[in-house]
Design a protein around this motif. Structure first.
Motif, short mmCIF file in Angstrom:
data_model
loop_
_atom_site.label_atom_id
_atom_site.label_comp_id
_atom_site.label_asym_id
_atom_site.label_seq_id
_atom_site.Cartn_x
_atom_site.Cartn_y
_atom_site.Cartn_z
N TYR A 57 0.81 -1.22 0.00
CA TYR A 57 0.00 0.00 0.00
C TYR A 57 0.85 1.27 0.00
O TYR A 57 0.31 2.39 -0.01
N ASN A 58 2.18 1.12 0.06
CA ASN A 58 3.09 2.27 0.04
C ASN A 58 2.77 3.24 1.18
O ASN A 58 2.73 4.46 0.99
N ASN A 59 2.50 2.70 2.37
CA ASN A 59 2.24 3.57 3.51
C ASN A 59 3.10 3.16 4.70
O ASN A 59 3.76 2.12 4.68
N ARG A 83 -0.30 4.40 9.24
CA ARG A 83 -0.25 3.93 7.86
C ARG A 83 -0.63 5.04 6.88
O ARG A 83 -1.49 4.89 6.02
N CYS A 84 0.05 6.18 7.04
CA CYS A 84 -0.13 7.30 6.12
C CYS A 84 0.72 7.06 4.86
O CYS A 84 1.61 6.21 4.85
N ARG A 85 0.44 7.86 3.84
CA ARG A 85 1.16 7.68 2.58
C ARG A 85 1.96 8.94 2.25
O ARG A 85 1.41 9.93 1.74
N LEU A 114 -6.75 5.01 6.42
CA LEU A 114 -5.46 4.58 5.93
C LEU A 114 -5.09 5.36 4.67
O LEU A 114 -5.96 5.82 3.94
N ASN A 115 -3.80 5.45 4.42
CA ASN A 115 -3.29 6.11 3.22
C ASN A 115 -3.57 7.60 3.17
O ASN A 115 -3.70 8.19 2.09
#
Length: 613
Positions: A57-59, A83-85, A114-115
């Protein structure tokens, strides 16, 4: 009221601080339910959760605060970006902007969902020096773990795990000097730690433990006293100067936990003194041990006042108290300034009821001028750091680092600066000693050399750049008694290029006149013109004291004054105008690149009359 106003505004992402975001999240009544509003929060990344990056998820998970260096817990004002991006790779200290809803999860303020997008804004510049010093309380690090109840481990596997964690962290910090407290009071513990660092670095003999002579024998009933403070250093960057000593006389508990060692940077021979300490812990007594900590501080200040190897002093250690508590004012009133708070007002090193700064870096004025940064590495104190779990930690204290650029500011090549220095008026100042311990400062206001038994000791000035001087003078007052032959036993020397120690330098004797009658304490005034041939880029003057088995003088020196005047500056040239001729205007002279130029009415001539322009 603040929260109500923020919720009343709608239709766009509201920009708020981290503290405001936490306040909003903690007013939510339902757990894990995000706010309907989206907020824009700007802050500084102060902790990144290890192994939190999700490749699918790239986070990632990290914490932000309103200031750099704050602890990563809700109580210390940090917001978890769950789990931020981010739009690029993040590092601790980076400033970021997060756009997210907010939620409360088990009383912790978090972003949601998320993200949530994260925009990188700026990096924190970590200022480094030419010498790095790292210190830490290793929390009962024992090699002979079966002989004490203090370690958290009781078998070889536990010892190996803790050693591996320490080694990995210390090599990652990459310091030149390591100062540790709360380690077993036996030589083997730091020797094997240095060996482990060498093995892990793949370089034989890079690190060595300082020999402190402490080998405490354990016996039933006093195992908890079996700790000390000690040093490991990188032998290709620094060398020890003199012996390791305690700030308290004897071999008792605080003589082992309060240690002093001088070091020399090999690249420039600059010396400084490091004091590593472990003060009395807070306890259940009426004053929580404050009176003992005050005694610790008083003894430390007294011991440091007697140090003559070098006057640049760095005080480190777990002092078990914060700034403002007893006995910190005793250290501050002795001329020492806290450096971790100087570079980060929110610094913390230990977590009990929140992030506290009980590990300290103090420096006197001359040492502080050579410090370019001081900071805590949040990699072990897990109770206030959600990114560090118990199994990742090896101590309840974080390591802390001091970055040094040793030496006086370099004089630019080709630039000559006049010298006017005064010493020995109110203490040793930045005078140093070498050889046997014959020199000390007397409370009556002078340096005193005296010791029976065939001893030689040197009292030395700091190094001075004296290239390009046209003249120099050294003057002082002295008195002496009981010498056999004063002109042979009490002498003054100079070297133009001090090499870091007396034996490696080339010395020239300066003739002292007058000596006194050798039978009274009458002060004599001495003034000596120093030959220019004896001046150089690293000039040092040294008073040499010698005694024999039958004759030993007492030599007293005060009011040392050194002056030197540059050659070739325009201030040295006679600029009296030439007599003016009719229509020619006023004339004057200048020395330019070693050539005398005569200027009349804006036209330049050589001394032979040739026109320059």
């Amino acid at each position: 009221m603040l929260v109500a106003l923020l919720f009343a505004v709608g239709g766009f992402a509201q920009t708020i601080t981290v503290a405001e975001a936490i306040a909003i999240a903690q007013t939510l009544t339902e757990n894990n339910v995000p706010t309907p509003e989206t907020y824009t929060i700007e802050g500084y990344v102060n902790t990144i959760k290890e192994n939190s990056f999700n490749t699918s998820y790239n986070n990632m998970t990290f914490w932000i605060a309103d200031t750099r260096g704050s602890a990563s817990s809700t109580e210390m004002g940090a917001l978890q970006c769950y789990r931020c991006r981010p739009d690029r790779e993040l590092a601790v200290g980076d400033k970021v902007r997060v756009e997210a809803n907010l939620k409360k999860y088990n009383s912790t303020a978090e972003t949601s969902p998320l993200n949530a997008p994260v925009t990188w804004l700026e990096s924190q510049e970590i200022v480094t020096g030419s010498i790095r010093v790292c210190a830490q309380n290793l929390e009962n690090y024992y090699y002979n773990y079966t002989q004490s109840t203090r370690p958290s481990y009781s078998d070889a596997a536990g010892f190996q795990v803790k050693t591996r964690k320490i080694v990995n962290a210390m090599l990652d910090i990459d310091a030149d000097i390591y100062a540790f407290c709360e380690v077993e009071a036996k030589p083997i513990v730091l020797q094997q730690l240095a060996d482990s660092m060498n093995a892990h670095a793949g370089v034989s003999g890079r690190y060595a433990a300082v020999d402190d002579g402490i080998d405490y024998e354990w016996y039933e009933g006093i195992a908890d006293n079996q700790i000390k403070s000690g040093f490991i250093y990188r032998i290709d960057k620094v060398a020890t100067v003199g012996s390791n000593s305690g700030a308290v006389y004897g071999s008792g508990y605080y003589a082992r936990t309060m240690r002093i060692q001088a070091f020399k940077q090999l690249s420039n021979n600059e010396k400084f003194v490091v004091s590593m300490n472990h003060f009395k812990a807070k306890d259940s007594s009426a004053d929580q041990g404050a009176s003992m900590r005050e005694t610790n501080a008083t003894n430390l200040v007294s011991a440091l006042g007697s140090v003559t190897t070098d006057r640049d002093i760095l005080v480190l250690g777990d002092l078990n108290c914060q700034v403002g508590e007893t006995p910190i004012p005793t250290i501050q009133n002795a001329g020492f300034e806290e450096q971790l708070l100087k570079y980060d007002a929110y610094a913390w090193s230990h977590c009990y009821s929140g992030g506290e700064l009980i590990d300290h870096v103090f420096a006197n004025t001359t040492m502080a001028a050579q410090i370019v940064n001081a900071y805590v590495k949040h990699v072990s104190a897990y109770r206030c750091n959600s990114a560090v779990t118990w199994d990742m930690s090896w101590s309840d204290h974080d390591p802390y680092v001091v970055e040094l650029n040793l030496g006086r500011p370099a004089t630019p090549e080709g630039v000559c600066v006049d010298i006017d220095e005064t010493h020995l008026t109110n203490g040793m100042g930045d005078m140093t000693t070498e050889g046997e311990s014959v020199w000390s400062w007397h409370s009556y206001g002078y340096a005193k050399g005296s010791k029976q038994g065939g001893y030689t000791g040197y009292l030395m000035t700091p190094a001075m750049s004296m290239n390009g001087m046209k003249s120099a003078e050294i003057s002082f007052q002295h008195a002496h008694k009981f010498a056999g032959t004063p002109a042979e036993e009490l002498t003054l020397w100079v070297t133009p290029d001090y090499q870091g120690d007396v034996a490696s330098s080339e010395w020239h004797q300066l003739s002292i006149s007058p000596y006194t009658d050798n039978s009274s304490w009458t002060w004599a005034d001495v003034s000596i013109d120093v030959p220019v041939a004896y001046l150089g880029a690293n000039t040092v003057f040294a008073f040499k004291y010698m005694s024999t088995d039958t004759k030993y003088a007492t030599w007293e020196i005060k009011n040392l004054h050194i002056t030197a005047e540059c050659a070739g500056s325009t201030t040295d040239i006679d600029q009296t105008p030439f007599p003016s001729g009719e229509g020619r205007g006023e004339a004057y002279k200048e020395l330019r690149h070693g050539q005398l130029i005569i200027i009349r009415s804006g036209v330049e001539y050589t001394v032979t009359g040739q026109r320059v322009k």
